[in-house]
Design an enzyme around this catalytic site. Structure first.
Site, PDB file in Angstrom:
ATOM      1  N   PRO A  99      58.683 146.417  26.845  1.00 57.56           N
ATOM      2  CG  PRO A  99      57.918 148.655  27.258  1.00 57.56           C
ATOM      3  CD  PRO A  99      59.137 147.600  27.597  1.00 57.56           C
ATOM      4  CD  GLU A 100      59.491 144.194  21.538  1.00 55.90           C
ATOM      5  OE1 GLU A 100      59.286 144.529  20.317  1.00 55.90           O
ATOM      6  OE2 GLU A 100      60.524 143.908  21.726  1.00 55.90           O
TER       7      GLU A 100
END
Length: 299
Positions: A2-3
DNA sequence: CCTCGCTCCTGGTCGC
DNA sequence: TGCGACCAGGAGCGAG
């Protein structure tokens, strides 16, 4: 992994499904997912159970839900592989389920499930304090040292520029330094550098105002693009708040493209191949033509 | 104070 | 087929 755009997608989902709900039960299936909650699972459960959840906020990759009482927040960090799922209780537990928070909203019972394979992420309760540069905003004490992210309306390029001029470091190291600005991980650092045509080993104190503006605008652009497409991810581990995977890898211009032609050079009729180098014990991808190594590089 | 390298963790992949 | 080595990486922490 996840960014920032994925975390924002999760925040929106949490805001929709969990905000203003009442916590009716808390179950900690793995103590290791209680990051930084020094008082242990019993304390976490006792203080969260019965609480009413307020609004959801985010800075960088930190996400938190304010509690209606006591200037407290439930802080969530997804780490490398964390997921937040909102599920009906009769749906079977997923693999790697770490924490279950049962919530009631408009007489509907649901579960906020924190799932994490690699346990780099976690949850904890923290005190809310005023943000130093904007005291009307409250922020968890443990998140206060984190800089504003490029999607924050109060993000200030001039402040970042002055910080970088004072630093003796390299540009990519500074991009990844969460105290300078938050939310830029390895992938978006490479993408921002590529778009700004700057090399990762550029010494920070030699950067011009224009170059700093270019690289942070690029970071903002690529993250907004990802957000518009529902989150960046090519890792099946990432699932958004409703359990749906997000995909966005086609929009990455350099990351993971070792040995493939540079898309910018290609338009000019040149065939430059993307290079991968070890930097800071991480992979860095760049175009040797668009991003030449600076004369006085700092590795 | 600042910079930087180590560390946490699991599962997938690769070579022998 | 089995097994060990290696890789992915956010961010806190402590050494220098």
């Amino acid at each position: 992994m996840p960014e920032l755009p994925e975390v924002e997608v999760v925040r929106r989902g949490v805001q929709q499904w969990a905000s203003h709900a009442r916590v009716t039960d808390v179950e900690v299936l793995d103590d290791r997912s209680l990051r930084r909650h020094a008082q242990g699972p019993e304390d976490f459960i006792a203080r969260l159970a019965g609480q009413r959840l307020g609004e959801s906020y985010r800075r960088g990759k930190y996400l938190w839900i304010a509690l209606d009482e006591g200037y407290l927040a439930l802080v969530i960090h997804l780490g490398m592989s964390g997921q937040v799922l909102i599920s009906d209780p009769d749906i079977a537990d997923p693999k790697h389920l770490k924490i279950r928070i049962t919530i009631s909203k408009n007489d509907r019972i649901q579960e906020l499930r924190f799932v994490d394979q690699r346990i780099f992420g976690g949850l904890y309760l923290d005190t809310l304090i005023p943000a130093e540069d904007h005291p009307e905003q409250l922020i968890p004490a443990t998140v206060a040292h984190i800089g504003r992210d490029p999607l924050d309306s109060l993000f200030d390029t001039e402040t970042v520029f002055r910080t970088l001029r004072k630093k003796k470091s390299s540009l990519k190291r500074a991009l990844l330094d969460q105290s300078v600005s938050s939310g830029i991980g390895n992938i978006y650092a490479d993408e921002a550098l590529f778009r700004a045509r700057l090399h990762y080993a550029r010494p920070t104190e030699t950067l011009t105002r224009k170059e700093v503006s270019r690289v942070y605008s690029a970071a903002e652009q690529v993250m907004r693009l990802a957000l518009a497409q529902g989150g960046t991810s090519f890792d099946a581990l990432y699932v958004n708040v409703n359990g749906e995977s997000g995909y966005f890898d086609r929009s990455l211009n350099v990351y993971g493209r070792e040995g493939k032609p540079c898309v910018v050079c290609q338009e000019d009729g040149l065939e430059t191949l993307i290079v991968r180098r070890k930097f800071m014990n991480r992979s860095s991808y760049y175009c040797p033509k668009c991003q030449p190594i600076p004369r006085r590089a700092r590795w």
